[in-house]
Motif scaffolding. Structure first.
Motif, PDB file in Angstrom:
ATOM      1  N   VAL A   1       0.879  -1.352   0.035  1.00  0.00           N
ATOM      2  CA  VAL A   1      -0.020   0.076   0.028  1.00  0.00           C
ATOM      3  C   VAL A   1       0.790   1.240   0.043  1.00  0.00           C
ATOM      4  CG1 VAL A   1      -1.643   1.267   1.109  1.00  0.00           C
ATOM      5  CG2 VAL A   1      -1.690  -1.292   1.332  1.00  0.00           C
ATOM      6  N   PRO A   2       1.252   1.971  -1.148  1.00  0.00           N
ATOM      7  CA  PRO A   2       2.137   2.936  -1.186  1.00  0.00           C
ATOM      8  C   PRO A   2       1.531   4.106  -0.472  1.00  0.00           C
ATOM      9  CG  PRO A   2       1.654   2.041  -3.354  1.00  0.00           C
ATOM     10  CD  PRO A   2       0.674   1.412  -2.486  1.00  0.00           C
ATOM     11  N   VAL A   3       2.722   4.649   0.343  1.00  0.00           N
ATOM     12  CA  VAL A   3       2.332   5.923   1.170  1.00  0.00           C
ATOM     13  C   VAL A   3       2.397   7.241   0.338  1.00  0.00           C
ATOM     14  CG1 VAL A   3       3.470   7.166   2.867  1.00  0.00           C
ATOM     15  CG2 VAL A   3       3.563   4.935   3.227  1.00  0.00           C
ATOM     16  N   PHE A   4       1.361   8.124   0.342  1.00  0.00           N
ATOM     17  CA  PHE A   4       1.230   9.328  -0.320  1.00  0.00           C
ATOM     18  C   PHE A   4       0.398  10.247   0.460  1.00  0.00           C
ATOM     19  CE2 PHE A   4       1.440   6.493  -4.207  1.00  0.00           C
ATOM     20  CZ  PHE A   4       2.558   7.022  -4.693  1.00  0.00           C
ATOM     21  N   ASN A   5       0.803  11.434   0.486  1.00  0.00           N
ATOM     22  CA  ASN A   5      -0.170  12.430   1.070  1.00  0.00           C
ATOM     23  C   ASN A   5      -1.070  13.038   0.126  1.00  0.00           C
ATOM     24  OD1 ASN A   5      -1.039  14.563   2.361  1.00  0.00           O
ATOM     25  ND2 ASN A   5       0.625  15.879   2.312  1.00  0.00           N
TER      26      ASN A   5
ATOM     27  N   LEU B   1      -6.478   2.523  -2.175  1.00  0.00           N
ATOM     28  CA  LEU B   1      -5.334   2.567  -1.444  1.00  0.00           C
ATOM     29  C   LEU B   1      -3.973   1.833  -2.020  1.00  0.00           C
ATOM     30  CD1 LEU B   1      -6.301   2.278   2.390  1.00  0.00           C
ATOM     31  CD2 LEU B   1      -5.461   4.257   1.157  1.00  0.00           C
ATOM     32  N   THR B   2      -4.275   0.695  -2.638  1.00  0.00           N
ATOM     33  CA  THR B   2      -3.273   0.012  -3.447  1.00  0.00           C
ATOM     34  C   THR B   2      -3.086   0.280  -4.951  1.00  0.00           C
ATOM     35  OG1 THR B   2      -4.962  -1.787  -3.993  1.00  0.00           O
ATOM     36  CG2 THR B   2      -3.567  -2.070  -1.865  1.00  0.00           C
ATOM     37  N   VAL B   3      -4.215   0.428  -5.581  1.00  0.00           N
ATOM     38  CA  VAL B   3      -4.078   0.777  -7.092  1.00  0.00           C
ATOM     39  C   VAL B   3      -4.482   2.050  -7.547  1.00  0.00           C
ATOM     40  CG1 VAL B   3      -4.734  -0.300  -9.261  1.00  0.00           C
ATOM     41  CG2 VAL B   3      -4.350  -1.845  -7.460  1.00  0.00           C
ATOM     42  N   ILE B   4      -5.489   2.591  -7.076  1.00  0.00           N
ATOM     43  CA  ILE B   4      -6.391   3.713  -7.778  1.00  0.00           C
ATOM     44  C   ILE B   4      -5.660   4.803  -7.423  1.00  0.00           C
ATOM     45  CG2 ILE B   4      -8.337   5.138  -8.139  1.00  0.00           C
ATOM     46  CD1 ILE B   4      -9.839   2.158  -7.844  1.00  0.00           C
ATOM     47  N   GLY B   5      -5.429   5.107  -6.009  1.00  0.00           N
ATOM     48  CA  GLY B   5      -4.666   6.242  -5.678  1.00  0.00           C
ATOM     49  C   GLY B   5      -3.277   6.504  -6.317  1.00  0.00           C
ATOM     50  N   PRO B   6      -2.456   5.513  -6.008  1.00  0.00           N
ATOM     51  CA  PRO B   6      -1.118   5.739  -6.653  1.00  0.00           C
ATOM     52  C   PRO B   6      -1.307   6.103  -8.147  1.00  0.00           C
ATOM     53  CG  PRO B   6      -1.216   3.720  -5.214  1.00  0.00           C
ATOM     54  CD  PRO B   6      -2.696   4.211  -5.245  1.00  0.00           C
ATOM     55  N   ILE B   7      -2.152   5.308  -8.819  1.00  0.00           N
ATOM     56  CA  ILE B   7      -2.497   5.634 -10.250  1.00  0.00           C
ATOM     57  C   ILE B   7      -2.871   7.314 -10.524  1.00  0.00           C
ATOM     58  CG2 ILE B   7      -3.611   5.357 -12.458  1.00  0.00           C
ATOM     59  CD1 ILE B   7      -3.601   2.280 -11.799  1.00  0.00           C
TER      60      ILE B   7
END
Length: 624
Positions: free
Chosen positions: A208-212, A260-266
């Motif tokens: 689950v990549p960490v992003f703000n 959290l795992t795919v859509i947000g980082p993309i």
């Protein structure tokens, strides 16, 4: 007219409740997805006094009603029962291309939340200006408290976007907000701030990549879109007895995990790429960047796609703390106001001058739709002048690197946000935008002739179509048979909802003006032309029934907004055989649409009577 009555007339004009797949609004427009666009009657919409203008963009019908759009929408939504359609998908958006659909979606999502963003941005801009001038310290408690009031919207922007996107995608609003809450939960924001880990591990194997996600918009739009489909799928496969509890449970878990795992980082990646592309263009050629963004902004506002630039600006604020697109939007608004102000000196009618002056002031305040739809749409050369002025001023800004540090409504009141090293350039840019568009409009747009400059009596055939005392005559626009308005096949026209006048079944395709006056609008589909007499009587010439669906096929127009016409002026030609082959009734309707301006309409007596072009048919008595 009350908001509910306007909503009722709008619904009738777009084809009725059953023809509306979805409806939403932005800052000044009601937006519709229609099942059958051919059932929408743009002339009927334009005849509603509260409607400033209409526009069809990529299959989406936009009805411009001004800054009170939310009040109209509340009544519209109630009458359409939109609150009950949250889980109903019709897939109508699939009829449009993916790029067009994406642009429309972003515009639709941001329209309702612009007031909150603009209000907060104005406060931030004013406080930044005061801090730059040394009036207040940014460490002062007062500054900190006011900054909390303003910054909350931007910090928790995904919540606002989620709620708005839920309406567009027809899913549960609170489920959408729950997804946004998961993306901004303190565990995630703290990890992003600490920068000690790059990802959490779900089940020990799924990163689950960490992003703000604070201030971002694309990740949550995509996530809510996914939620809308997941929710409907889960609700469909579960037994009815389990849906109340387990549909939201499974939907939240699946959609949240995907977000959290795919859509947000993309989404983060796409947002960064868009912002990087704009930054590259400005770095490579500021002149080209200024021309592109400055020249396209007025038409983007006109077509309703201007909100599509908002995510890029917000991404710039999130990544860099400043943005150079918002200044371009500022210059476009000033250029539109300048061109509109110049039209004030071109029109003769006092009512028109009032409308133009109001639209120009509104443009200076950041609301440009009244100027674009109410004025510049009628004077195409003025629209060109505004585009040129916007491009020149935006290029000036780009060359000198003008930037802004807070999202703010692009109005004359946004100047305090530019206080600092770019303030002199901001003042110069305003002067360039307004003066360039103003002067070009004065040069390009011819002045309307004085009211007595058209020798109507000499130029017109029998039935001058001019004023007789306090009367205005509507003459036959073609050779054909008179048809009482009540007998036409369209219920809206027959009930005189659009206006009162007469109908004529034409014997040939040449159509002439029914009155002396000025052309105010020519519909893009060429099936309707609006005129206005010097006495202020507004007349609509509608060519055929339901002919908007022909998209201009079979019609030829010989006039343009701003042209002076009289009953000897041919304004259009209709290919009657082509219209009939398409299954449409070619009957021509001539209607007085602003009945509030007249006291009586004296109707013609003689159904099916043969008329020659120029014969007097209906007389209208102007209201005292």
């Amino acid at each position: 007219m009350r908001y509910s009555e306007v909503a009722e007339r709008v619904i009738a004009a777009v084809g009725g409740v059953g023809n509306v797949s979805n409806a939403w609004h932005c800052m000044t427009r009601l937006r519709f997805d229609l099942k059958d666009a051919g059932k929408a009657d743009l002339a009927a919409l334009e005849a509603i006094p509260e409607v400033i203008g209409t526009n069809v963009q990529n299959g989406e019908l936009q009805v411009v009603v001004g800054t009170e759009v939310e009040k109209y929408y509340e009544q519209l939504a109630d009458q359409l029962g939109l609150a009950d359609k949250a889980g109903d998908a019709d897939g109508s958006g699939a009829k449009r291309g993916w790029v067009a659909l994406a642009m429309d979606t972003v515009s639709g999502v941001f329209g309702p939340i612009v007031p909150a963003i603009a209000g907060a941005g104005m406060i931030k801009g004013l406080m930044a200006g005061l801090a730059a001038l040394g009036v207040i310290s940014n460490k002062n408690d007062t500054y900190l408290v006011i900054d909390m009031i303003a910054s909350g919207v931007f910090t928790f922007l995904p919540f606002f976007v989620a709620a708005s996107a839920a309406k567009i995608f027809k899913t549960n609003m609170f489920m959408a907000v729950a997804i946004a809450a998961a993306m901004q939960y303190p565990t995630m924001t703290a990890a992003a701030a600490a920068k000690e880990i790059s990802a959490f591990m779900l089940f020990g194997i799924v990163p689950v990549p960490v992003f703000n996600y604070a201030g971002t918009v694309i990740p949550i739009i995509f996530s809510v879109f996914a939620l809308s489909h997941i929710y409907r799928w889960v609700d469909r496969v579960l037994p009815r007895v389990l849906r109340t509890v387990f549909t939201p449970t499974f939907s939240l878990f699946i959609a949240g995990a995907l977000a959290l795992t795919v859509i947000g980082p993309i989404g983060i990646f796409l947002g960064n790429q868009l912002a990087a592309g704009v930054a590259w263009l400005f770095a490579t050629s500021p002149i080209l960047a200024g021309i592109i963004f400055g020249a396209t902004r007025p038409i983007a506002v006109f077509t309703g796609l201007h909100h599509a630039e908002t995510p890029i600006a917000l991404q710039n604020f999130a990544n860099r703390g400043w943005d150079n697109l918002m200044p371009m939007m500022f210059m476009a608004n000033m250029a539109i106001a300048g061109a509109t102000a110049a039209i004030y000196f071109k029109v003769r009618n006092k009512d028109q001058k009032t409308v133009v002056a109001s639209a120009a002031v509104s443009g200076l305040l950041g609301i440009t739709e009244p100027a674009l739809f109410g004025v510049l749409a009628k004077y195409r050369r003025a629209f060109v002048a505004a585009t040129i002025g916007s491009a020149i001023a935006s290029t000036f800004f780009a060359v000198f690197g003008v930037r802004i540090y807070a999202y703010i409504l692009s109005s004359i009141f946004s100047l305090p946000a530019y206080v600092g090293p770019y303030f002199p350039f901001a003042l110069a840019g305003i002067a360039i935008a307004i003066s360039t568009s103003f002067v070009l409009t004065l040069l390009l747009v011819p002045a309307e002739p004085a009211a007595d400059a058209t020798p109507v009596a000499e130029a017109a055939p029998q039935g001058s179509g001019g004023a007789k005392g306090d009367q205005v005559e509507l003459v036959a626009v073609a050779r054909g048979a008179f048809v009482p308005l009540e007998q036409v096949s369209d219920a809206v026209f027959a009930s005189k909802t659009v206006g009162d006048g007469y109908a004529l079944q034409p014997a040939d395709g040449d159509v002439y003006a029914p009155v002396s006056g000025t052309v105010t609008v020519v519909f893009p589909t060429k099936h309707a032309i609006g005129l206005k007499t010097d006495d202020g009587v507004e007349v609509l010439v509608h060519l055929g029934i339901d002919t908007v669906s022909l998209k201009g096929e079979g019609f030829e127009v010989f006039c343009a907004p701003g042209d002076r016409v009289n009953p000897s002026t041919r304004i259009a030609r209709v290919d009657l055989d082509s219209v009939r082959r398409a299954g449409k009734d070619p009957v021509i309707l001539v209607l007085v649409t602003n009945l509030g301006k007249v006291s009586t309409v004296n109707e013609f007596d003689g159904a099916d009577a043969a008329l020659q072009r120029g014969d007097s048919v209906v007389s209208v008595s102007a209201a005292v």
